[in-house]
Design a protein around this motif. Structure first.
Motif, PDB file in Angstrom:
ATOM      1  N   LEU A  99     -29.473  44.890  20.007  1.00  0.00           N
ATOM      2  CA  LEU A  99     -28.664  44.709  21.230  1.00  0.00           C
ATOM      3  C   LEU A  99     -29.529  44.917  22.189  1.00  0.00           C
ATOM      4  O   LEU A  99     -29.646  43.919  23.282  1.00  0.00           O
ATOM      5  CB  LEU A  99     -27.592  46.015  21.402  1.00  0.00           C
ATOM      6  CG  LEU A  99     -26.391  46.357  20.513  1.00  0.00           C
ATOM      7  CD1 LEU A  99     -25.626  47.316  20.836  1.00  0.00           C
ATOM      8  CD2 LEU A  99     -25.537  44.752  20.800  1.00  0.00           C
ATOM      9  N   ALA A 100     -30.752  45.738  22.326  1.00  0.00           N
ATOM     10  CA  ALA A 100     -31.583  45.838  23.237  1.00  0.00           C
ATOM     11  C   ALA A 100     -32.443  44.599  23.325  1.00  0.00           C
ATOM     12  O   ALA A 100     -32.844  44.055  24.523  1.00  0.00           O
ATOM     13  CB  ALA A 100     -32.706  47.012  22.886  1.00  0.00           C
ATOM     14  N   ASP A 101     -32.718  44.011  22.311  1.00  0.00           N
ATOM     15  CA  ASP A 101     -33.263  42.589  22.168  1.00  0.00           C
ATOM     16  C   ASP A 101     -32.493  41.583  23.058  1.00  0.00           C
ATOM     17  O   ASP A 101     -33.233  40.841  23.649  1.00  0.00           O
ATOM     18  CB  ASP A 101     -33.684  42.294  20.728  1.00  0.00           C
ATOM     19  CG  ASP A 101     -34.805  43.220  20.041  1.00  0.00           C
ATOM     20  OD1 ASP A 101     -35.539  43.604  20.974  1.00  0.00           O
ATOM     21  OD2 ASP A 101     -34.824  42.952  18.946  1.00  0.00           O
ATOM     22  N   ARG A 102     -31.378  41.269  22.764  1.00  0.00           N
ATOM     23  CA  ARG A 102     -30.536  40.603  23.357  1.00  0.00           C
ATOM     24  C   ARG A 102     -30.337  40.684  24.900  1.00  0.00           C
ATOM     25  O   ARG A 102     -30.042  39.780  25.747  1.00  0.00           O
ATOM     26  CB  ARG A 102     -28.942  40.689  22.750  1.00  0.00           C
ATOM     27  CG  ARG A 102     -28.071  39.696  23.415  1.00  0.00           C
ATOM     28  CD  ARG A 102     -28.460  38.344  22.947  1.00  0.00           C
ATOM     29  NE  ARG A 102     -27.787  37.183  23.507  1.00  0.00           N
ATOM     30  CZ  ARG A 102     -26.747  36.310  22.720  1.00  0.00           C
ATOM     31  NH1 ARG A 102     -26.714  36.910  21.741  1.00  0.00           N
ATOM     32  NH2 ARG A 102     -26.102  35.650  23.596  1.00  0.00           N
ATOM     33  N   LEU A 103     -30.460  41.996  25.581  1.00  0.00           N
ATOM     34  CA  LEU A 103     -30.320  42.409  26.705  1.00  0.00           C
ATOM     35  C   LEU A 103     -31.561  42.291  27.580  1.00  0.00           C
ATOM     36  O   LEU A 103     -31.542  42.668  28.699  1.00  0.00           O
ATOM     37  CB  LEU A 103     -29.322  43.633  26.837  1.00  0.00           C
ATOM     38  CG  LEU A 103     -28.164  43.576  26.244  1.00  0.00           C
ATOM     39  CD1 LEU A 103     -27.279  44.965  26.494  1.00  0.00           C
ATOM     40  CD2 LEU A 103     -27.077  42.426  27.267  1.00  0.00           C
ATOM     41  N   THR A 104     -32.630  42.165  26.897  1.00  0.00           N
ATOM     42  CA  THR A 104     -33.850  42.434  27.771  1.00  0.00           C
ATOM     43  C   THR A 104     -33.912  41.243  28.681  1.00  0.00           C
ATOM     44  O   THR A 104     -33.679  39.909  28.375  1.00  0.00           O
ATOM     45  CB  THR A 104     -35.022  42.165  26.452  1.00  0.00           C
ATOM     46  OG1 THR A 104     -34.979  43.233  25.550  1.00  0.00           O
ATOM     47  CG2 THR A 104     -36.445  42.345  27.346  1.00  0.00           C
ATOM     48  N   GLY A 105     -34.584  41.658  29.789  1.00  0.00           N
ATOM     49  CA  GLY A 105     -34.689  40.281  30.794  1.00  0.00           C
ATOM     50  C   GLY A 105     -33.820  40.523  31.766  1.00  0.00           C
ATOM     51  O   GLY A 105     -32.759  41.129  31.759  1.00  0.00           O
ATOM     52  N   PRO A 106     -33.647  39.385  32.985  1.00  0.00           N
ATOM     53  CA  PRO A 106     -32.510  39.221  33.840  1.00  0.00           C
ATOM     54  C   PRO A 106     -31.454  38.858  33.313  1.00  0.00           C
ATOM     55  O   PRO A 106     -31.256  38.097  32.176  1.00  0.00           O
ATOM     56  CB  PRO A 106     -33.124  38.216  34.719  1.00  0.00           C
ATOM     57  CG  PRO A 106     -34.391  37.456  33.999  1.00  0.00           C
ATOM     58  CD  PRO A 106     -35.070  38.453  32.971  1.00  0.00           C
ATOM     59  N   VAL A 107     -30.158  39.126  33.709  1.00  0.00           N
ATOM     60  CA  VAL A 107     -28.815  38.960  33.277  1.00  0.00           C
ATOM     61  C   VAL A 107     -28.633  37.298  33.621  1.00  0.00           C
ATOM     62  O   VAL A 107     -28.893  36.947  34.793  1.00  0.00           O
ATOM     63  CB  VAL A 107     -27.879  39.850  33.873  1.00  0.00           C
ATOM     64  CG1 VAL A 107     -26.405  39.236  33.350  1.00  0.00           C
ATOM     65  CG2 VAL A 107     -28.157  41.089  33.342  1.00  0.00           C
ATOM     66  N   THR A 108     -28.514  36.580  32.415  1.00  0.00           N
ATOM     67  CA  THR A 108     -28.028  35.206  32.557  1.00  0.00           C
ATOM     68  C   THR A 108     -26.512  35.009  32.288  1.00  0.00           C
ATOM     69  O   THR A 108     -25.677  35.859  32.016  1.00  0.00           O
ATOM     70  CB  THR A 108     -28.868  34.425  31.513  1.00  0.00           C
ATOM     71  OG1 THR A 108     -28.397  34.469  30.467  1.00  0.00           O
ATOM     72  CG2 THR A 108     -30.287  34.518  31.898  1.00  0.00           C
ATOM     73  N   GLU A 109     -26.384  33.815  32.793  1.00  0.00           N
ATOM     74  CA  GLU A 109     -24.739  33.479  32.731  1.00  0.00           C
ATOM     75  C   GLU A 109     -24.414  33.572  30.964  1.00  0.00           C
ATOM     76  O   GLU A 109     -23.033  34.077  30.897  1.00  0.00           O
ATOM     77  CB  GLU A 109     -24.480  32.107  33.218  1.00  0.00           C
ATOM     78  CG  GLU A 109     -23.026  31.687  33.152  1.00  0.00           C
ATOM     79  CD  GLU A 109     -22.700  30.346  33.835  1.00  0.00           C
ATOM     80  OE1 GLU A 109     -21.663  29.864  33.663  1.00  0.00           O
ATOM     81  OE2 GLU A 109     -23.711  29.557  34.176  1.00  0.00           O
ATOM     82  N   ALA A 110     -25.383  33.348  30.146  1.00  0.00           N
ATOM     83  CA  ALA A 110     -24.796  33.282  28.890  1.00  0.00           C
ATOM     84  C   ALA A 110     -24.615  34.721  28.335  1.00  0.00           C
ATOM     85  O   ALA A 110     -24.059  35.108  27.410  1.00  0.00           O
ATOM     86  CB  ALA A 110     -25.941  32.710  28.091  1.00  0.00           C
ATOM     87  N   GLN A 111     -25.270  35.722  29.021  1.00  0.00           N
ATOM     88  CA  GLN A 111     -25.177  37.196  28.616  1.00  0.00           C
ATOM     89  C   GLN A 111     -23.941  37.831  28.998  1.00  0.00           C
ATOM     90  O   GLN A 111     -23.697  39.012  28.992  1.00  0.00           O
ATOM     91  CB  GLN A 111     -26.349  37.965  29.384  1.00  0.00           C
ATOM     92  CG  GLN A 111     -27.611  37.553  28.587  1.00  0.00           C
ATOM     93  CD  GLN A 111     -28.955  38.510  28.882  1.00  0.00           C
ATOM     94  OE1 GLN A 111     -29.060  38.453  30.104  1.00  0.00           O
ATOM     95  NE2 GLN A 111     -29.559  39.230  28.262  1.00  0.00           N
ATOM     96  N   GLU A 112     -23.225  37.163  30.183  1.00  0.00           N
ATOM     97  CA  GLU A 112     -21.911  37.844  30.509  1.00  0.00           C
ATOM     98  C   GLU A 112     -20.857  37.965  29.553  1.00  0.00           C
ATOM     99  O   GLU A 112     -19.997  38.666  29.837  1.00  0.00           O
ATOM    100  CB  GLU A 112     -21.305  36.917  31.807  1.00  0.00           C
ATOM    101  CG  GLU A 112     -22.293  37.021  32.814  1.00  0.00           C
ATOM    102  CD  GLU A 112     -21.688  36.273  34.147  1.00  0.00           C
ATOM    103  OE1 GLU A 112     -20.402  35.755  33.883  1.00  0.00           O
ATOM    104  OE2 GLU A 112     -22.400  36.066  35.242  1.00  0.00           O
TER     105      GLU A 112
END
Length: 461
Positions: A99-112
């Motif tokens: 989960l941490a790898d997926r959420l690393t970095g700035p939030v993008t539209e794909a991460q919403e």
């Protein structure tokens, strides 16, 4: 493998392969459906958890109680994660690595809204916005029920495919046997055809269409039998007339020579010598004629008897006695040490006269082209009797071995010896008529080994 079994097996494997492909497709489609359905449930859990923890102050008690009841029905190994978007980076070290790898970095539209899978664990995350600010809600769980359903589906599909393979094999075998039954009946009828009854013809089966493929086979086979019957009858007539036409003048010539020899002393030396040459060549022509007639006769006559029981050891002793008069200095040595204890083990079924001709030819060849005795060994196995003729003669060159059974072939190294090139072809035909096999091995300068194998149990035809 019989044709009906091969057809049934190929059909069963082909149809089972199609069934396996269909089963595999069903399995994949159902797995995708379960994954999509479980993902939808996880998304619903995310929404319920977000409303439960983030909107509890904005909902009526009745709605909040309904949400609480839904929230209590958890999924297997369910884990829920909530955090404010501004605190995301500080909380990442406390999240599972995937989960941490997926959420690393700035939030993008794909991460919403995202879906992530790690082994058996499936997770869904959403960015939930309310008056308290944007929050991440992540729910992970294991779809144990879906995995169990997939295993059961796989067992059912493979079990059905296995049962279908067995079932369809026997059904296809029954159907193939039914469809091939006309061929089986034709084959049994063909087995009764030989040179004694070439007049037999195949008849179409009652339910068979004479214009279909099987009818065409029957018609073609009957035409072939007609041609063979004509050919064999022509050959038989030739042999019958040739025997008489050849023997009569030869007998007359030899008789006249013997009559003239009564006045041998009164003849000039040159005439006497010419007379001897005529007598010798006439005898040679007589032997050649008999051998040629034998060679032709084996193809048409002498093979229709029911056969008789023959003791091969007795037959070899008769040949030994006959050859001892023609080759007194080179005896035919029969090694009795290889004989089995039971004399009945040396009995074969066949035509004694033909077998004597075949074995005599092999023994005589060994003596004719060798300066030393020929050794004969006779042994019996569980299925065949083996007769071996070993000489220590000049041998046969390797390039000529393939041609020794060709009629009238004579090797370059034996041109000086008397022979006609029909003995071995005649021998081979006789052995094959008895369902046996003959092989010849030779080393130039060291000798030749001829081996005859005759089956113990056979029906002589």
């Amino acid at each position: 493998m019989k044709l009906k079994n091969r057809l049934a097996l190929n059909f069963a494997l082909f149809t089972s392969g199609i069934l396996f492909l269909m089963g595999g497709l069903i399995f994949l489609l159902y797995r995708n459906y379960l994954e999509h359905e479980f993902t939808s449930r996880l998304h619903e859990r995310c929404m319920i958890a977000s409303q439960m923890y983030l909107d509890d102050d904005e909902l009526s008690p009745q709605v909040l109680e309904q949400i609480r009841q839904k929230h209590m029905r958890t999924l297997p190994s369910e884990q829920e994660y909530f955090f404010h978007l501004e605190k995301k980076d500080s909380l990442l070290p406390h999240l599972p690595d995937f989960l941490a790898d997926r959420l690393t970095g700035p939030v993008t539209e794909a991460q919403e809204y995202f879906k992530i899978e790690k082994g058996d664990t499936l997770g869904v995350g959403i960015l939930y916005r309310d008056d308290q600010g944007p929050h991440f809600t992540i729910v992970t769980a294991v779809n144990r029920q879906g995995k169990q359903e997939l295993r059961e589906l796989a067992n059912i599909l493979f079990g059905l495919a296995g049962l279908y393979l067995v079932f369809i094999f026997f059904i296809a075998r029954w159907y193939a046997r039914r469809m091939l039954s006309p061929l089986t009946a034709m084959t049994e009828k063909m087995k009764t055809v030989d040179t004694a009854n070439l007049h037999v013809r195949l008849e179409p089966l009652p339910d068979q269409d004479p214009k279909d493929e099987l009818g065409s086979i029957v018609e073609a086979f009957n035409k072939m039998l007609s041609r063979l019957e004509t050919s064999v009858e022509t050959q038989r007539n030739f042999i019958t007339h040739a025997s008489h036409q050849f023997n009569t003048p030869l007998t007359t010539i030899l008789g006249e020579i013997e009559l003239v020899r009564q006045h041998y002393k009164s003849l000039p030396p040159t005439v006497a010598e010419s007379l001897d040459n005529i007598s010798e060549e006439s005898e040679r022509l007589n032997r050649l004629t008999l051998r040629l007639l034998h060679l032709a006769e084996v193809g048409t006559e002498g093979i229709n008897d029911e056969g008789q029981s023959i003791r091969l050891d007795e037959l070899l002793f008769e040949i030994q006695e006959e050859l001892s008069r023609a080759y007194p200095q080179q005896p035919l040595q029969i090694d009795t040490a290889t004989f089995p204890g039971d004399p009945d083990a040396l009995v074969v079924n066949g035509n004694a006269n033909l077998l004597q001709i075949a074995l005599f030819n092999l023994a005589e060849n060994g003596l004719k082209y060798s300066e030393s005795p020929v050794t004969v060994t006779l042994s019996a196995g569980s299925k065949a009797i083996e007769v071996r003729f070993q000489d220590q003669g000049m041998g046969i060159p390797e390039e000529e071995l393939e041609s020794i059974f060709t009629p009238f072939f004579r090797g370059q190294h034996v041109q000086a010896r008397t022979g006609y090139g029909v003995g071995l072809p005649l021998t081979q035909k006789i052995i094959e008529l008895h369902k046996g096999r003959i092989t010849v091995e030779s080393t130039p300068g060291k000798g030749t080994l001829a081996t005859v194998r005759l089956p113990l149990e056979q029906q002589f035809i």
